[in-house]
Motif scaffolding. Sequence first.
Motif, short mmCIF file in Angstrom:
data_model
loop_
_atom_site.label_atom_id
_atom_site.label_comp_id
_atom_site.label_asym_id
_atom_site.label_seq_id
_atom_site.Cartn_x
_atom_site.Cartn_y
_atom_site.Cartn_z
N LYS A 76 18.53 37.56 37.07
CA LYS A 76 18.93 39.09 36.63
C LYS A 76 19.58 39.56 37.83
O LYS A 76 19.23 39.30 38.90
N SER A 77 20.52 40.60 37.58
CA SER A 77 21.13 40.99 38.76
C SER A 77 20.37 41.99 39.42
O SER A 77 19.29 42.58 38.76
N THR A 78 20.68 42.49 40.39
CA THR A 78 20.16 43.47 41.38
C THR A 78 20.94 44.83 41.57
O THR A 78 22.18 44.66 41.57
N VAL A 79 20.29 46.05 41.63
CA VAL A 79 20.98 47.27 41.75
C VAL A 79 20.72 48.05 42.98
O VAL A 79 19.83 48.03 43.40
N VAL A 80 21.73 48.55 43.77
CA VAL A 80 21.44 49.36 44.69
C VAL A 80 21.98 50.66 44.47
O VAL A 80 23.03 50.72 43.64
N TYR A 81 21.32 51.71 45.04
CA TYR A 81 21.94 53.15 44.80
C TYR A 81 22.19 53.90 46.06
O TYR A 81 21.64 53.58 47.29
N TYR A 82 23.26 54.90 46.07
CA TYR A 82 23.43 55.62 47.20
C TYR A 82 23.64 57.32 46.72
O TYR A 82 23.97 57.52 45.86
N THR A 83 22.95 57.91 47.86
CA THR A 83 23.37 59.38 47.81
C THR A 83 24.72 59.54 48.35
O THR A 83 25.15 58.44 49.05
N GLN A 84 25.31 60.75 48.62
CA GLN A 84 26.33 61.05 49.21
C GLN A 84 26.38 60.97 50.56
O GLN A 84 27.15 60.11 51.12
N GLU A 85 25.21 61.23 51.23
CA GLU A 85 24.85 60.75 52.73
C GLU A 85 24.87 59.36 52.69
O GLU A 85 25.48 58.73 53.64
N ASP A 86 24.36 58.64 52.07
CA ASP A 86 24.47 57.04 52.08
C ASP A 86 25.83 56.56 52.14
O ASP A 86 26.18 55.87 53.02
N ILE A 87 26.65 57.24 51.25
CA ILE A 87 28.11 56.60 51.21
C ILE A 87 28.55 57.05 52.67
O ILE A 87 29.60 56.28 53.20
N ASN A 88 28.40 58.26 53.09
CA ASN A 88 29.18 58.71 54.17
C ASN A 88 28.84 57.92 55.47
O ASN A 88 29.64 57.55 56.26
N VAL A 89 27.55 57.53 55.69
CA VAL A 89 27.02 56.68 56.77
C VAL A 89 27.75 55.29 56.48
O VAL A 89 28.31 54.81 57.59
N PRO A 267 17.17 49.05 57.45
CA PRO A 267 18.12 49.82 57.65
C PRO A 267 17.50 51.33 58.10
O PRO A 267 16.06 51.45 57.54
N LEU A 268 18.09 52.04 59.10
CA LEU A 268 17.27 53.15 59.54
C LEU A 268 17.76 54.80 58.85
O LEU A 268 17.24 55.75 59.47
N TRP A 269 18.55 54.67 58.01
CA TRP A 269 19.05 55.90 57.55
C TRP A 269 19.03 56.25 56.04
O TRP A 269 19.26 57.37 55.46
N LYS A 270 18.70 55.23 55.28
CA LYS A 270 19.14 55.49 53.80
C LYS A 270 18.18 56.29 53.21
O LYS A 270 17.00 56.35 53.25
N GLU A 271 18.81 56.97 52.24
CA GLU A 271 17.93 57.94 51.34
C GLU A 271 17.55 57.56 49.82
O GLU A 271 16.43 57.67 49.59
N ALA A 272 18.59 56.89 49.29
CA ALA A 272 18.48 56.70 47.82
C ALA A 272 17.58 55.45 47.86
O ALA A 272 16.78 55.24 46.89
N MET A 273 17.84 54.42 48.89
CA MET A 273 17.20 53.06 48.58
C MET A 273 16.60 52.48 49.91
O MET A 273 17.16 51.49 50.56
N PRO A 274 15.67 53.27 50.70
CA PRO A 274 15.04 52.74 51.83
C PRO A 274 14.44 51.47 51.71
O PRO A 274 13.59 51.32 50.55
N LEU A 275 14.67 50.44 52.66
CA LEU A 275 13.80 49.14 52.33
C LEU A 275 13.35 48.88 53.86
O LEU A 275 13.84 48.99 54.86
N LEU A 276 12.35 48.34 53.84
CA LEU A 276 11.74 47.83 54.99
C LEU A 276 11.57 46.29 54.95
O LEU A 276 11.24 45.72 53.96
N ARG A 277 12.06 45.61 56.15
CA ARG A 277 11.77 44.35 56.37
C ARG A 277 12.60 43.48 55.15
O ARG A 277 12.08 42.72 54.53
N TYR A 278 13.89 43.47 54.93
CA TYR A 278 14.55 42.94 53.65
C TYR A 278 14.79 41.54 54.26
O TYR A 278 15.75 41.32 55.09
#
Length: 415
Positions: A76-89, A267-278
């Motif tokens: 199955k495909s995987t989805v990722v999401y972004y807030t405006q701040e995520d896009i800016n960074v 990653p150290l900044w993400k709002e919509a989809m923070p992930l630890l140890r990917y």
Amino acid sequence: MALRKMIRVGEKTSPWIKRQLKEAGLKAEDIKCKEDLAKLPYTTKDTLRENYPFGLLACPLDKVVRFHASSGTTGKSTVVYYTQEDINVWSGLMARVLKTTGLTNKDIMQIIYNYGFFTGGFGFHYGAEKLGVSVIPSGSGNTKKQLEIMKDFNTTSFTSTPSYALHLAEVAKEMGMDPDKDLKLRQGVFGGEPWSEAIRKQIEKSFGIDAYDNYGLSEMCGPGIACECEQKDGLHFWEDYFILEVIDPKTGEVLPEGEKGELVFTPLWKEAMPLLRYRTRDISRIIVDECECGLPFRKIERITGRSDDMLIIRGVNIFPSQIEEVISMHPAFKGHYQIVVEKKGFMDSITINMEVTEKLFSGSLSDLLKVQRELEESLRSTFFIKADVKLVEEGSMPRSVGKAQRVIDLRGVKK
Ligand SMILES: [Zn+2]
């Protein structure tokens, strides 16, 4: 510190991070430094699949401004999401990539990536605009048109997969164009598939440009994690935005700095989809030496392959990129090849189909056989297994507009 803040927020907002902490029997405040991360379980591609589509969301859906998705070549495909701040960074990180490869607001960049669910097109687009580069969003495909645009617009830079860049050079020649003399290109930034030094040289020679490697993956943001500087010797990764661990892909143990293994990013900044140890499944190592360019970020070696691309042929572990390295040393190598693995009886058999120039192909049979023998001998002495080489005529293999399909593994496929 960014990591502590990220985990503190993540514990409250991300159901997945909350679960990771719980599994380790920890609270957010127990993770104080990078070393403490090792106490947590990993996030993997399966985590994304299991949480399809919105299970990893760590903010209200109305804060989300963008979705991207992977093509889902396996499952199955995987989805990722972004807030405006995520896009800016992300745009800022990509602007940094392009600046590091020498682009400025004087450049005109043609983006020959698909604009869609794939992150490549938009990542380069936003980064280049942020840097002030003039962007031509020509998208993927339509090779002749791409070349006409390059000529008409005086394009100075482009981005595509390395295999598509080689294809562009071929088509340019077919059109009677000398891509070095007739185009104003001066550099290109390539990625999306592993490529060797020989392919770089070929791209640089065909277009008369400097070709740089860059690295990224959609789970982190897309392109924008790491890139080469003018030294073209390893990729600086943005340590102020990502924590990188290198682990043994089999045991999951963190390896000492400088050892080769699987890259694991936080990653150290993400709002919509923070992930630890990917776990990226990409194989590389951290280069310990400082770079002459003076950037304050460490480098990783070019990616040699993905842990799940690794072929096991009669018990020998081989990455397709290692095969490319061997065959590309031969002067007859033109950049197009395919590796076919199949079962013959109970045995794995491996054949490398490689394109050679029309001149060699239609010349004397003994010359052709000599090249074939030389290649087979180099492969045998490198991997200690027999590999067959089949030389085919220039232009006879399929060209792809995106990632080249280098490996066809027919084992397990019923005939
Ligand atoms: Zn450097």
